[in-house]
Design a protein around this motif. Structure first.
Motif, PDB file in Angstrom:
ATOM      1  N   LEU A  32      35.586  45.588  35.384  1.00 59.03           N
ATOM      2  CA  LEU A  32      36.794  46.252  35.849  1.00 59.03           C
ATOM      3  C   LEU A  32      37.228  45.805  37.238  1.00 59.03           C
ATOM      4  CD1 LEU A  32      36.027  49.891  34.652  1.00 59.03           C
ATOM      5  CD2 LEU A  32      37.353  48.126  33.486  1.00 59.03           C
ATOM      6  N   ASN A  33      36.544  44.827  37.823  1.00 57.71           N
ATOM      7  CA  ASN A  33      36.858  44.396  39.188  1.00 57.71           C
ATOM      8  C   ASN A  33      37.167  42.904  39.260  1.00 57.71           C
ATOM      9  OD1 ASN A  33      36.325  46.966  40.608  1.00 57.71           O
ATOM     10  ND2 ASN A  33      34.239  46.637  39.865  1.00 57.71           N
ATOM     11  N   CYS A  34      37.736  42.366  38.183  1.00 61.55           N
ATOM     12  CA  CYS A  34      38.043  40.942  38.104  1.00 61.55           C
ATOM     13  C   CYS A  34      39.489  40.705  38.538  1.00 61.55           C
ATOM     14  CB  CYS A  34      37.831  40.456  36.670  1.00 61.55           C
ATOM     15  SG  CYS A  34      38.168  38.696  36.411  1.00 61.55           S
ATOM     16  N   TYR A  35      39.655  39.863  39.538  1.00 63.14           N
ATOM     17  CA  TYR A  35      40.981  39.612  40.091  1.00 63.14           C
ATOM     18  C   TYR A  35      41.244  38.121  40.245  1.00 63.14           C
ATOM     19  CZ  TYR A  35      41.691  44.495  41.563  1.00 63.14           C
ATOM     20  OH  TYR A  35      41.867  45.848  41.593  1.00 63.14           O
ATOM     21  N   VAL A  36      42.521  37.776  40.138  1.00 67.99           N
ATOM     22  CA  VAL A  36      43.022  36.492  40.619  1.00 67.99           C
ATOM     23  C   VAL A  36      43.959  36.835  41.766  1.00 67.99           C
ATOM     24  CG1 VAL A  36      44.442  34.480  40.121  1.00 67.99           C
ATOM     25  CG2 VAL A  36      42.800  35.299  38.416  1.00 67.99           C
ATOM     26  N   GLY A  37      43.590  36.431  42.965  1.00 65.09           N
ATOM     27  CA  GLY A  37      44.319  36.837  44.148  1.00 65.09           C
ATOM     28  C   GLY A  37      43.710  38.092  44.751  1.00 65.09           C
TER      29      GLY A  37
END
Length: 310
Positions: free
Chosen positions: A188-193
């Motif tokens: 739940l903590n996967c980001y691009v940017g």
């Protein structure tokens, strides 16, 4: 038993990812309480304009205003990955400009103000529904497992707002965003940017000047109309409709926070082709409309908006 157990775990994690995505969007898009009268007419949607903020209350301001913008469609391309926006997005903020504030001079020698912005009272500057983005190479039949649920989230405030740049070869605004990827395998903590390293959108209704291999692309300023305050106050509302904004000179950073201890960052980077340098990415915003209420007096603007509350 082992296969059944694995299936159950995957189903549970996928459901959790999807539920989290829609819960986050529901919170962000929650309307004001029904008992609170909301502005109407030309000021519809401006109930959260921060007219009482220190930024708009500054006596040195020459112009203050409230902005409600809607993006009807479009999409983005990162490398070879293409995603269409499936529902409208809304951007809201307050704006202000001092008499000696920053300006920009266009090639035709006209000059326009660059407005600073203030966050709306509910803290929600950008509202966007989740996107169901297929994972390259997989048939998308199970949202959250064979696809990533992507939330477009702000990574900072709108800056360098130039509403009079419509039709010029100059960005209308700069908006930093981050893409929040929710997937059963990515957590739940996967980001691009990120806030410190965002994707910065600088779209224009004019013509872009991207590095290769992208080529210049041209937007459309749409139509512009100005409406006087219906109750005789000094405020005016500038309405933009049917615009198309383009940006194909932006860069996209790599993923972070994906999987346990960032163990899946490389997977996201490999599948979606990030990080991606300028010249390989494009954002197109279509059906863009905006209502911009402007006044030389914040007290007059506040009274004008409140007079339409129902």
């Amino acid at each position: 038993m082992a296969a059944a157990s694995l299936f159950h775990r995957l189903k549970h994690r996928a459901a959790a990812a999807a539920a989290a995505a829609f819960a986050l969007v529901a919170v962000a898009a929650s309307p004001a309480a029904a008992s609170t009268p909301q502005p109407s007419g030309p000021y519809a949607g401006m109930g959260t304009c921060p007219v009482a903020s220190p930024q708009l209350q500054n006596p040195n301001n020459a112009v203050v205003g409230c902005v409600v913008a809607t993006i009807g469609g479009g999409g983005f391309t990162v490398g070879s990955t293409k995603v269409n926006f499936s529902s409208p997005m809304t951007v809201k903020f307050g704006m202000y400009w001092a008499a000696d504030g920053p300006t920009v001079t266009f090639p035709d020698e006209t000059t326009a103000a660059l407005f600073s912005t203030a966050t709306p009272t509910d803290g929600t500057e950008l509202s966007a529904s989740p996107l169901n983005v297929p994972i390259p190479g997989l048939a998308n039949f199970w949202p959250g497992v064979t696809s990533a649920i992507v939330l477009i989230e702000p990574a900072g405030p709108v800056t360098a707002f130039a509403p009079l740049s419509a039709g010029e070869n100059y960005p209308l605004f700069k908006l930093p965003i981050k893409l929040h990827l929710l997937n059963a395998f990515l957590g739940l903590n996967c980001y691009v940017g990120s806030t410190s390293s965002p994707i910065v959108l600088s779209p224009t209704a004019g013509t872009t000047s991207p590095p290769p291999p992208n080529r210049p692309a041209t937007g459309d300023p749409g139509s512009i109309a100005i409406t006087a305050d219906p109750n005789g106050y000094g405020a005016s509302v500038i309405d933009f409709a049917g615009a198309t904004l383009v940006d194909n000179a932006l860069s996209v950073p790599g993923a972070h926070g994906c999987g346990i201890l960032d163990s899946a960052d490389w997977i996201v980077n490999s599948l979606f082709g990030v990080p991606s340098a300028p010249g390989h990415n494009t954002v197109t915003l279509t059906g863009v409309g905006a209502a911009i209420a402007v006044d030389t007096s914040v007290s007059d603007l506040t009274t004008a908006i409140n007079a339409t509350r129902k």
